[in-house]
Write a protein that holds these residues in place. Structure first.
Motif, PDB file in Angstrom:
ATOM      1  N   ARG A   1     -12.157   0.262  -6.416  1.00 31.45           N
ATOM      2  CA  ARG A   1     -12.967  -0.608  -5.560  1.00 31.45           C
ATOM      3  C   ARG A   1     -13.982   0.189  -4.745  1.00 31.45           C
ATOM      4  O   ARG A   1     -13.872   1.393  -4.589  1.00 31.45           O
ATOM      5  CB  ARG A   1     -12.060  -1.418  -4.634  1.00 31.45           C
ATOM      6  CG  ARG A   1     -11.248  -2.417  -5.437  1.00 31.45           C
ATOM      7  CD  ARG A   1     -10.525  -3.431  -4.628  1.00 31.45           C
ATOM      8  NE  ARG A   1      -9.792  -4.296  -5.570  1.00 31.45           N
ATOM      9  CZ  ARG A   1      -8.611  -4.781  -5.341  1.00 31.45           C
ATOM     10  NH1 ARG A   1      -8.005  -4.562  -4.201  1.00 31.45           N
ATOM     11  NH2 ARG A   1      -8.027  -5.533  -6.248  1.00 31.45           N
ATOM     12  N   SER A   2     -14.972  -0.541  -4.254  1.00 35.27           N
ATOM     13  CA  SER A   2     -16.044   0.005  -3.408  1.00 35.27           C
ATOM     14  C   SER A   2     -16.944   0.979  -4.156  1.00 35.27           C
ATOM     15  O   SER A   2     -17.525   1.878  -3.565  1.00 35.27           O
ATOM     16  CB  SER A   2     -15.466   0.659  -2.146  1.00 35.27           C
ATOM     17  OG  SER A   2     -14.784  -0.296  -1.374  1.00 35.27           O
TER      18      SER A   2
ATOM     19  N   ARG B   1      -8.521 -13.246   2.187  1.00 32.56           N
ATOM     20  CA  ARG B   1      -9.295 -12.181   1.530  1.00 32.56           C
ATOM     21  C   ARG B   1     -10.550 -11.821   2.335  1.00 32.56           C
ATOM     22  O   ARG B   1     -11.669 -11.970   1.894  1.00 32.56           O
ATOM     23  CB  ARG B   1      -9.637 -12.611   0.102  1.00 32.56           C
ATOM     24  CG  ARG B   1      -8.365 -12.874  -0.721  1.00 32.56           C
ATOM     25  CD  ARG B   1      -8.622 -13.090  -2.174  1.00 32.56           C
ATOM     26  NE  ARG B   1      -9.089 -11.838  -2.763  1.00 32.56           N
ATOM     27  CZ  ARG B   1     -10.136 -11.756  -3.566  1.00 32.56           C
ATOM     28  NH1 ARG B   1     -10.827 -12.822  -3.879  1.00 32.56           N
ATOM     29  NH2 ARG B   1     -10.497 -10.598  -4.069  1.00 32.56           N
ATOM     30  N   LYS B   2     -10.350 -11.316   3.528  1.00 28.24           N
ATOM     31  CA  LYS B   2     -11.444 -11.007   4.452  1.00 28.24           C
ATOM     32  C   LYS B   2     -12.444 -10.005   3.859  1.00 28.24           C
ATOM     33  O   LYS B   2     -13.649 -10.159   4.039  1.00 28.24           O
ATOM     34  CB  LYS B   2     -10.897 -10.457   5.779  1.00 28.24           C
ATOM     35  CG  LYS B   2      -9.922 -11.377   6.472  1.00 28.24           C
ATOM     36  CD  LYS B   2     -10.603 -12.586   7.029  1.00 28.24           C
ATOM     37  CE  LYS B   2      -9.607 -13.407   7.836  1.00 28.24           C
ATOM     38  NZ  LYS B   2      -9.988 -14.757   8.011  1.00 28.24           N
ATOM     39  N   ASN B   3     -11.965  -8.994   3.157  1.00 30.56           N
ATOM     40  CA  ASN B   3     -12.872  -8.012   2.552  1.00 30.56           C
ATOM     41  C   ASN B   3     -13.744  -8.657   1.481  1.00 30.56           C
ATOM     42  O   ASN B   3     -14.923  -8.332   1.351  1.00 30.56           O
ATOM     43  CB  ASN B   3     -12.106  -6.827   1.964  1.00 30.56           C
ATOM     44  CG  ASN B   3     -11.521  -5.936   3.031  1.00 30.56           C
ATOM     45  OD1 ASN B   3     -11.989  -5.921   4.171  1.00 30.56           O
ATOM     46  ND2 ASN B   3     -10.475  -5.197   2.681  1.00 30.56           N
TER      47      ASN B   3
ATOM     48  N   ARG C   1     -16.492 -10.670   3.209  1.00 33.92           N
ATOM     49  CA  ARG C   1     -17.540  -9.764   3.689  1.00 33.92           C
ATOM     50  C   ARG C   1     -18.446  -9.338   2.519  1.00 33.92           C
ATOM     51  O   ARG C   1     -19.666  -9.301   2.638  1.00 33.92           O
ATOM     52  CB  ARG C   1     -16.904  -8.549   4.373  1.00 33.92           C
ATOM     53  CG  ARG C   1     -17.838  -7.733   5.198  1.00 33.92           C
ATOM     54  CD  ARG C   1     -17.168  -6.684   6.102  1.00 33.92           C
ATOM     55  NE  ARG C   1     -15.901  -6.138   5.651  1.00 33.92           N
ATOM     56  CZ  ARG C   1     -14.702  -6.530   6.114  1.00 33.92           C
ATOM     57  NH1 ARG C   1     -14.608  -7.488   7.012  1.00 33.92           N
ATOM     58  NH2 ARG C   1     -13.604  -5.973   5.666  1.00 33.92           N
TER      59      ARG C   1
END
Length: 144
Positions: A88-89, A120-122, A125
C-alpha cells in the motif's frame, strides 16, 4: 526495475490468482464462494475484475460494473478496490481507479460511484484527497 501492467481477469484460474489480495478486503469470502460470485457477476452483471501486476505479481485489484440508474444516469459502480497490505501507499490503487475512470470516460459514462465501509478512514481520505471524489450519500443495507 518494476514493471507495472493492468490486466482484466476473466478465466477461473486468473480470478483465483487474485483471491489472496481480494481476501484482504472481502474477509467473509472463502475461495469457492469468491470464484462463484465473480463468475456469476461477469456473466450476468457486466462485472469486470482487473489486476495491477508488479513484475507478474498481483498487488492490487478492482472490480466494477457499468450501470444505469435515474439518480446517476450512466455510471460505473466500483464494487471492490484493494491493494495488498504489504504494497500500500505506492500508488497502485490510484493507478487502477484512474484506469477505470479513463475507460468510463472513453465509453460515455458520466460518473463513478462506490461505497466504503464507515471504519475505513484511510480509504475515505484516499478517495476524497487523492482521487477528488465527493461524499454524496450513505449506503443502507438490510440482510434478508
Amino acid at each position: 526495475m518494476k514493471m507495472i501492467t493492468i490486466k482484466e481477469l476473466s478465466s477461473k484460474d486468473e480470478i483465483l490468482l487474485a483471491f489472496p489480495v481480494m481476501k484482504q478486503l472481502r474477509k467473509h469470502l472463502d475461495e469457492s464462494t469468491y470464484v462463484k460470485l465473480v463468475l456469476d457477476a461477469q456473466a450476468n452483471d457486466q462485472y469486470k475484475l482487473l489486476a495491477l501486476l508488479e513484475n507478474s505479481e498481483i498487488v492490487s485489484v478492482i472490480g466494477y460494473q457499468p450501470m444505469i440508474t435515474l439518480y446517476y444516469g450512466r455510471f460505473i459502480w466500483v464494487c471492490d478496490l484493494v491493494t495488498d497490505e504489504h504494497k500500500r501507499s505506492k500508488g497502485y490503487g490510484e493507478q487502477l481507479l484512474s484506469y477505470v475512470q479513463k475507460w468510463a470516460s472513453e465509453n460515455d459514462y458520466e460518473s463513478i460511484a462506490l461505497s466504503s465501509g464507515l471504519q475505513r478512514k484511510n480509504a475515505h481520505r484516499f478517495y476524497e484527497e487523492n482521487m477528488k471524489y465527493d461524499k454524496v450519500s450513505y449506503v443502507f443495507k438490510k440482510t434478508l
